[in-house]
Design a protein around this motif. Sequence first.
Motif, short mmCIF file in Angstrom:
data_model
loop_
_atom_site.label_atom_id
_atom_site.label_comp_id
_atom_site.label_asym_id
_atom_site.label_seq_id
_atom_site.Cartn_x
_atom_site.Cartn_y
_atom_site.Cartn_z
N ARG A 170 0.82 -1.22 0.00
CA ARG A 170 0.00 0.00 0.00
C ARG A 170 0.85 1.26 0.00
NH1 ARG A 170 -5.18 1.36 1.12
NH2 ARG A 170 -5.54 3.48 1.89
N ASP A 171 2.01 1.21 0.66
CA ASP A 171 2.86 2.39 0.77
C ASP A 171 3.91 2.48 -0.33
OD1 ASP A 171 1.55 3.23 3.12
OD2 ASP A 171 2.79 1.90 4.34
N SER A 172 3.78 1.65 -1.36
CA SER A 172 4.71 1.72 -2.47
C SER A 172 4.66 3.08 -3.14
CB SER A 172 4.38 0.64 -3.49
OG SER A 172 5.07 0.87 -4.70
N PRO A 173 5.80 3.65 -3.48
CA PRO A 173 5.78 4.92 -4.22
C PRO A 173 4.96 4.85 -5.51
CG PRO A 173 7.99 4.46 -3.43
CD PRO A 173 7.18 3.22 -3.17
N LEU A 213 4.73 7.67 -8.15
CA LEU A 213 6.14 8.03 -8.04
C LEU A 213 6.99 6.84 -8.48
CD1 LEU A 213 6.13 9.86 -4.59
CD2 LEU A 213 6.28 10.90 -6.86
N PRO A 214 8.24 7.07 -8.91
CA PRO A 214 9.12 5.95 -9.27
C PRO A 214 9.36 5.07 -8.05
CG PRO A 214 9.99 8.04 -10.09
CD PRO A 214 8.88 8.38 -9.15
N GLY A 215 9.03 3.80 -8.19
CA GLY A 215 9.11 2.94 -7.01
C GLY A 215 10.19 1.90 -7.03
N TRP A 216 10.62 1.47 -8.23
CA TRP A 216 11.53 0.34 -8.33
C TRP A 216 12.76 0.75 -9.13
CZ3 TRP A 216 9.59 -3.26 -5.20
CH2 TRP A 216 8.20 -3.28 -4.99
N TRP A 251 12.15 1.83 -3.60
CA TRP A 251 12.32 0.54 -2.95
C TRP A 251 13.26 -0.35 -3.75
CZ3 TRP A 251 6.71 -1.38 -1.46
CH2 TRP A 251 6.20 -0.57 -0.44
N LEU A 252 13.90 -1.27 -3.03
CA LEU A 252 14.60 -2.38 -3.66
C LEU A 252 13.60 -3.52 -3.86
CD1 LEU A 252 17.89 -2.39 -1.52
CD2 LEU A 252 17.49 -1.28 -3.72
N ASN A 298 -2.67 10.44 -10.46
CA ASN A 298 -2.10 10.57 -9.13
C ASN A 298 -3.04 10.10 -8.02
OD1 ASN A 298 -0.02 11.30 -7.33
ND2 ASN A 298 -1.14 13.16 -6.81
N ASP A 299 -2.56 9.12 -7.27
CA ASP A 299 -3.18 8.61 -6.05
C ASP A 299 -4.45 7.78 -6.29
OD1 ASP A 299 -2.75 8.28 -3.38
OD2 ASP A 299 -4.07 9.90 -2.77
N HIS A 300 -4.92 7.68 -7.53
CA HIS A 300 -6.14 6.92 -7.76
C HIS A 300 -5.87 5.42 -7.88
CE1 HIS A 300 -9.27 10.02 -8.20
NE2 HIS A 300 -8.25 10.80 -8.50
#
Length: 333
Positions: A179-182, A187-190, A261-262, A323-325
């Motif tokens: 749930r808290d993934s960028p 946002l860029p997450g990986w 995140w990694l 965004n955020d949806h």
Amino acid sequence: MKCIGFSLALWLLASNAFAQGDRGVVMGVVIDPDGNAVEGATVNAKNVATGAIVSAVSSAKGDFTISGLPAGTYDVATPTLGFTFRSYSRLGLVLHAGETLRTDIRLQWNLNLGTIGDDYYLSIRNKYARLTGPAPRAADGKPDLSGVWQGSPDTNAEAPSPLEWAATIAKKNVENNLRDSPTAICLPGWVIPAQPILYKFVQTPAVIVLLFELEPHNRQIFMDGRSHPADPDPTWTGHSIGKWEGDTLVVDTIGYNDRSWLPTAIPHTEKLHVIERYRRPDLAHLNVDVTIEDPGTLKKPWQLHMTWTLAPGEEILESVCENDHYRERVLGK
């Protein structure tokens, strides 16, 4: 002498046949939660005593056969398949000498719950699975990595060794379904190229551009001999410089911010340092070896080994994140 030679040959054949007869087989079928066959799933059989891993890939009917296994105890597993199927494991299967052991695998849906059209990973890999040919060369004689590639995670990944604080956060991230993934808020997450998405190499002698269907959609790898800046401004994708070591492209990246995140939902610090090695052994495959170093997060360097597959009929499409949806629709408010 001819008689002795003939007898020796017969003895060798008999010994080889006996050795082969002493080997066992693990077989079965891979299906989805609805009972449909899953094609292209990697199934690993790991010998608990030796750590040796033998793999097979499921057929169009979902069948797999892993043969030539010595007697012993095995862990049978499949990695996460795209965004559709969770990883699977069955531990402690005892295989006796010469035995054929059947173990069927029913995979479970991942976060996308099997939504049709939401994940192309397996369909694209299966579509181009029979491509063959030599690896091409660019005009400057270097291996040509250009084209669209289907990315993949490490199918036999070693476990990371996070520090206690990082392990605690990673456990929480997994428990709350990322749930808290960028990426849940566009946002860029990986930051590590180990996602089951399409990547595209645009290769020139001075710079290589990597395009992909996730934020921020591109990164540059400078090939002109420059060094890293002494005090880089931290960014999502960092500062990447590359060079050729024989036929291997080596990419060195520093200057990451600490907001992504990694793999396996592990956080990282701005001390993150990533080394990527890309080698194209033939037309259809790209071997990607990654070393992840972060003394603020990991007890020791973490290595990943992926094999990407060429997807010549595909293209990187426009991808816009509202965004955020995503988090609201998929994970709930």
